[in-house]
Design a protein around this motif. Structure first.
Motif, short mmCIF file in Angstrom:
data_model
loop_
_atom_site.label_atom_id
_atom_site.label_comp_id
_atom_site.label_asym_id
_atom_site.label_seq_id
_atom_site.Cartn_x
_atom_site.Cartn_y
_atom_site.Cartn_z
N UNK A 150 0.86 -1.18 0.00
CA UNK A 150 0.00 0.00 0.00
C UNK A 150 0.90 1.23 0.00
N UNK A 151 0.59 2.19 -0.87
CA UNK A 151 1.49 3.32 -1.07
C UNK A 151 1.62 4.22 0.16
N UNK A 152 0.52 4.59 0.79
CA UNK A 152 0.59 5.61 1.85
C UNK A 152 1.51 5.20 3.00
N UNK A 153 1.39 3.99 3.58
CA UNK A 153 2.35 3.63 4.63
C UNK A 153 3.79 3.52 4.12
N UNK A 154 3.94 3.10 2.85
CA UNK A 154 5.28 3.06 2.27
C UNK A 154 5.85 4.47 2.21
N UNK A 155 5.04 5.41 1.75
CA UNK A 155 5.49 6.80 1.65
C UNK A 155 5.90 7.34 3.02
N UNK A 156 5.11 7.07 4.06
CA UNK A 156 5.43 7.56 5.40
C UNK A 156 6.77 7.01 5.87
N UNK A 157 6.99 5.72 5.65
CA UNK A 157 8.25 5.11 6.06
C UNK A 157 9.41 5.64 5.22
N UNK A 158 9.17 5.83 3.92
CA UNK A 158 10.19 6.38 3.02
C UNK A 158 10.63 7.75 3.52
N UNK A 159 9.67 8.63 3.80
CA UNK A 159 9.99 10.00 4.25
C UNK A 159 10.69 9.97 5.60
N UNK A 160 10.26 9.08 6.50
CA UNK A 160 10.91 8.96 7.81
C UNK A 160 12.38 8.58 7.64
N UNK A 161 12.65 7.62 6.80
CA UNK A 161 14.03 7.21 6.55
C UNK A 161 14.81 8.31 5.86
N UNK A 162 14.17 8.99 4.94
CA UNK A 162 14.81 10.07 4.20
C UNK A 162 15.22 11.20 5.16
N UNK A 163 14.36 11.55 6.09
CA UNK A 163 14.66 12.61 7.05
C UNK A 163 15.75 12.21 8.02
N UNK A 164 15.87 10.91 8.28
CA UNK A 164 16.93 10.43 9.18
C UNK A 164 18.30 10.44 8.52
#
Length: 429
Positions: A150-164
């Protein structure tokens, strides 16, 4: 034989700037010879004047000119089956290392594994690199280690990792110019058996990113970045793109969709030929070849569909909003298998990427991961009223609209919508 050298293999990274594998090669102990192979396995499936071949040839020519003028080096252009070309290189040069950036499509994985085995069997060190994505398929996973579908939870995790990891947002510094000294002539496109295409790949453009959220759905404005082909062939790095656009969350979301579909392709390679949701295998497609041909030619009688299809064939581009309408029309209104449409887009799109093309077609058909529900059927007439009310886009591509020369709609929307819903319901019983 000459002293040891390192080879950088250009593929989907046609640039000297911010190129992960090239930088690593140049930072190594041996002078670097860059190569590019026109892969016959791929090019034999294309027309001789395919615009993408012309674009690739232009890019390798540009790189060769830069290398000749700045570093007294050149890009060695080869043509054939990659394994055979590498066997020739092994016998021509004393190769110590080979560097290349990873590709994730099924054929590329198979090719690269075979080439790696060949090189390593000759004692040549092979080093592969992440370059065309921010995160590879195994880097953004659920807590249990399974992939997101599912895209939305993937996007949230992607952005979280990106910000880290903010450093991944930054383009890499240039490596020292440790090139193998050789002057090489780039073969003319005709020498390779190809022809110049009349279709040109437009330059990428970030001027409209600030208005992207509000104007991205208006097809006549041309407020898109035209980044697709440049990301596909690597004439700009994903890091540079993000550095220039990350202030727009909506634009960034589109880049994340690209990586979402890539990781789906890696984790679920069966989607290339099959429905992601196998329960939809029971759909009985009509697959009327005459109706398909009318869709391909932009002669459906629905002007926004026809405008999009004509734009695609004439330019290799189609506005994203219109892509959704055209794809939905084929699958739902005409009940033609999404794989027919996917193949036609693959033939014509300048920015064709297997993962995105497959993912978006399955989204439109309702058969994919996180897809539009089967009962969602775009009304082309309402889409036209909403996104092209003044007919600026339609009249550009369908100048005969409103005259006797324009065909009547090939299907009636309400009847086609009900038929599609019934067919999908039957398949799901």
């Amino acid at each position: 034989m000459t002293d040891k050298i390192t080879i950088h293999w250009f593929r989907r990274d046609l640039r000297l700037k911010d190129n992960t594998a090239l930088n690593a090669a140049l930072n190594g102990p041996h002078p670097v010879l860059p190569i590019f192979i026109f892969d016959r396995h791929i090019t034999d499936e294309l027309q001789a004047d395919d615009a993408r071949i012309t674009f690739i040839h232009q890019q390798v020519t540009t790189i060769n000119v830069q290398l000749n003028s700045q570093y007294h080096n050149g890009l060695k252009v080869l043509q054939g089956q990659p394994l055979e070309e590498w066997q020739k290189l092994i016998h021509s040069y004393n190769i110590a290392e080979v560097h290349f950036n990873r590709d994730y499509e099924p054929y590329a994985l198979e090719r690269d594994e075979a080439v790696t085995k060949l090189l390593e069997s000759h004692g040549i060190r092979v080093v592969t690199h992440k370059d065309q994505v921010v995160f590879e398929a195994h880097e953004v996973l659920k807590k249990d280690g399974s992939p997101y579908t599912i895209y939305t939870p993937y996007k949230k995790q992607w952005i979280s990792r990106f910000n880290d990891l903010p450093s991944i947002n930054r383009p890499q510094a240039d490596a020292p110019a440790n090139y193998f000294q050789i002057q090489i002539h780039t073969p003319h496109i005709e020498e390779l058996g190809f022809k110049h295409s009349p279709i040109a790949v437009p330059a990428w453009n970030f001027n409209h990113v600030e208005q992207y959220e509000h104007k991205r759905d208006i097809p006549h404005l041309n407020h898109t970045s035209h980044l697709g082909p440049h990301l596909r062939f690597g004439t700009i790095s994903i890091r540079e793109v993000i550095a220039k656009t990350c202030y727009s969350e909506v634009f960034l979301s589109e880049l994340i969709w690209r990586e979402f579909f890539m990781q789906i392709m890696v984790h679920f390679p069966q989607v290339i030929a099959h429905n992601f949701k196998r329960k939809y295998d029971a759909i009985i497609w009509q697959n009327n070849s005459k109706q398909f041909e009318r869709w391909c030619q932009g002669q459906t009688g629905y002007p926004i569909v026809d405008a999009g299809m004509r734009e695609l064939v004439q330019t290799g581009f189609m506005h994203n909003r219109v892509r959704m309408v055209c794809a939905s029309f084929l699958c739902k209104h005409l009940l033609i298998d999404w794989r027919w449409g996917e193949a036609f887009f693959a033939q014509h799109l300048l920015d064709f990427e297997l993962a995105s093309n497959n993912g978006n077609w399955q989204w439109a058909a309702g058969t994919g991961c996180d897809a539009a529900p089967y009962f969602r059927v775009f009304n082309p007439s309402e889409q036209q009223k909403k996104f092209d009310p003044e007919l600026k886009y339609i009249l550009k591509w369908v100048p005969e609209f409103g005259t006797m020369a324009y065909p009547q709609p090939m299907v009636e929307h309400k009847a086609a919508r009900l038929r599609a819903i019934e067919h999908y319901k039957m398949a799901l019983q």
